[in-house]
Scaffold this active site. Structure first.
Site, PDB file in Angstrom:
ATOM      1  N   GLY A  70       0.920  -1.179  -0.091  1.00 37.87           N
ATOM      2  CA  GLY A  70      -0.107  -0.141   0.059  1.00 37.87           C
ATOM      3  C   GLY A  70       0.829   1.182   0.077  1.00 37.87           C
ATOM      4  CB  ALA A  71       2.287   3.496  -1.586  1.00 34.86           C
ATOM      5  CB  SER A 131       3.312  -3.547  -3.228  1.00 31.06           C
ATOM      6  OG  SER A 131       3.504  -2.338  -3.886  1.00 31.06           O
ATOM      7  CB  ALA A 132       4.728  -0.989   0.575  1.00 22.31           C
ATOM      8  CG  ASP A 172       4.573  -5.588 -10.802  1.00 19.46           C
ATOM      9  OD1 ASP A 172       3.396  -5.643 -10.030  1.00 19.46           O
ATOM     10  OD2 ASP A 172       5.464  -6.490 -10.410  1.00 19.46           O
ATOM     11  CG  HIS A 182       1.359  -3.330  -8.404  1.00 18.17           C
ATOM     12  ND1 HIS A 182       2.820  -3.729  -8.384  1.00 18.17           N
ATOM     13  CD2 HIS A 182       1.175  -2.493  -7.381  1.00 18.17           C
ATOM     14  CE1 HIS A 182       3.103  -3.312  -7.178  1.00 18.17           C
ATOM     15  NE2 HIS A 182       2.046  -2.663  -6.468  1.00 18.17           N
TER      16      HIS A 182
END
Length: 526
Positions: free
Chosen positions: A93-94, A180-181, A306, A421
């Site tokens: 979630g960045a 991701s994150a 992605d 992604h």
């Protein structure tokens, strides 16, 4: 202090324990503290609040500061589970958004671990951690060092190591995995000296610590920007910190964490919250810390598209049926991504990506190139570098590389779009089984393959070896040989290839890296 299995949700042959505290309510910009415990029996039947954050549209806040909880999914057969491998999931979630029970799919969280636990024979644990300003704001020094979200993850891992045996898990066989994150977080946990002995294996899906969005290099710049937005900008930095703490406690987080989405630049410029080199949890630049990861088995890969999500924001024409993506669009994107280098970088990168176009390239070719550029820059190339560094430093641990390239299920995208992604997660967490009406048999085949490879890796350190049958052996990545497995619903011997996009990996790691920076170019011009 105990948790009664009769008070947890039972589904399939899986016991589900929700909302177990692994730390106390954290202080603002403080490391997590041990939980004081509870008296009697904890009713572990409900997910707890996510950590305080803005919503996806960034119009309001949600969650709570009382958020450091985890969930445990335990497969039960005819006898009580004992010494099972354990897989701890870190959400993505960045570093801004997310929760251990995020993104409900027809009633179930995307990260619901029942299918994976049941079909793979492992205990699955999902954890919360602080995100956004509360998780990652930093002065870049001891007054506000940052990395609070990483410390939360570490506290959860340590809790699992201490307590998972009571759930039937093996404390010496813990695997971290994340997307991701969360994938970058897994990599940071590998590289931190604080995790020695706490887990054994790691899986990074679509992100590593070397990803350009995964590390703040100028944290005070972001802190001043946030302070200005909430009226806390001061020449005296200690006064500024005091003001920021007050504003955060006064529920002004929404004003702090709303991104400057109308600002100039590429999407990557907006992903500003991230870990920092603090000289403590992350003692040095990530590329210089892989000696700390030498004993962890490591599996990492990316989705073939992605970067498409981000490219669609930076160059919207790529997703428009009649949209025209021009040479200027491609050059503009490259200029945004390579602005730390001199003007020669744009021409150099453009040549590397357009050399196969021919004189009159079709629009689909140009548009796919835009997505490939962002995929390579943000995800694929950093992951390949991380895999090589791990293999270089390995002391007996194994390394595995993959490319997830299943055709997208998202409607409305152009025909050339493959795996977007985060599209891997639905298969890994068994959604084609839990919600069968919205999937086809090929999706269940893929889900079966992924659960088998991932849980085999957690059991043995080799995705090809374990209790679950796999379609083909997956060879390990070494310093001399760089195989990878292409993962989709038709895995066969031909799915094993070598040297993933090696020409472009070489471009970014050698040609691009050797170009002068803007600063050097300016100095030479003076």
């Amino acid at each position: 202090m105990c948790i009664d299995a009769n008070l947890v949700e039972a589904s399939f042959a899986v016991d589900v324990f929700k909302g177990i505290p692994f730390a106390d309510v954290p202080g603002t910009w403080e490391k997590p503290k041990p939980h004081p415990g509870w008296s009697g029996i904890l009713k572990a039947t409900k997910y707890r609040d996510r950590c305080l954050q803005v919503n996806l549209l960034q119009t309001k806040t949600r969650g709570s500061e009382d958020c450091l909880y985890l969930n445990v999914f335990v497969p039960q057969g005819r006898k009580l589970a004992t010494h099972l491998p354990v897989m701890v999931y870190l959400f993505g979630g960045a570093f801004m958004l997310g929760a251990s029970n995020d993104a409900a799919i027809l009633g179930d969280s995307l990260y619901d671990g029942k299918e994976m636990a049941d079909r793979g024979g492992v205990i699955v644990v999902s954890v919360n951690y602080r995100v956004g300003t509360l998780g990652f704001l930093s002065f870049g020094d001891a007054r506000l060092p940052g990395n609070y979200g990483l410390w939360d993850q570490h506290a959860a891992i340590a809790w699992v190591r201490r307590n998972i045996e009571a759930f039937g898990g093996h404390p010496d066989n813990i695997t971290l995995f994340g997307q991701s994150a969360g994938a970058a977080s897994v990599n940071f946990q590998m590289l931190s000296p604080y995790n020695k002995g706490l887990f054994r294996r790691a899986i990074s899906q679509c992100g590593v610590a070397l990803s350009p969005w995964a590390l703040q290099t100028n944290p005070m710049s972001l802190t001043r920007k946030i302070a200005r937005r909430v009226g806390c900008l001061r020449s005296d930095e200690d006064e500024m910190l005091t003001c920021l703490k007050y504003e955060t406690r006064s529920a002004h987080l929404r004003k702090i964490d709303v991104l400057l989405i109308l600002g100039k630049g590429v999407v990557m410029d907006l992903m500003e919250h991230a870990p920092v080199v603090d000289g403590d949890f992350i003692p040095d630049e990530p590329s210089r810390l892989f000696h700390h990861a030498a004993h962890f088995d490591f599996m990492a890969g990316v989705n073939s598209m992605d970067g498409h999500m981000f490219a669609g924001v930076d160059v919207p024409s790529i997703n428009k049926r009649n949209g025209n993506t021009t040479v200027e669009d491609v050059r503009g994107l490259l200029a945004g991504l390579t602005k730390e280098k001199g003007s020669a970088a744009v021409a150099s990168a453009y040549q590397a990506y357009s050399s196969h176009w021919g004189s009159f390239p079709e629009q689909d070719v140009v548009k796919k190139t835009v997505a490939d550029i962002e995929t390579d820059f943000l995800f694929l190339v950093p992951t390949q570098i991380a895999l090589q560094l791990h293999a270089n430093h390995s002391s007996g641990a194994r390394t595995f590389s993959y490319l997830f390239n299943m055709k997208t299920r998202i409607p409305g995208f152009p025909r050339w779009v493959e795996a977007e992604h985060a599209e891997d997660l639905q298969y890994l967490f068994g959604k084609p089984y839990s919600t069968p009406l919205v999937y086809f048999p090929r999706h269940r085949e893929l889900s079966q393959y992924m659960i088998a490879y991932w849980t085999n890796f957690a059991k043995t350190g080799d995705p090809s070896k374990g209790d679950s049958k796999v379609p083909v052996p997956w060879p390990s990545f070494t310093t001399q040989h760089r195989p990878y497995l292409a993962i989709n619903h038709q895995i066969s011997k031909s799915s094993v290839s070598y040297n993933l996009r090696s020409d472009l990996v070489s471009y970014w790691t050698q040609t691009y890296s050797s170009l002068p920076s803007n600063k050097r170019e300016e100095e030479e011009g003076n």
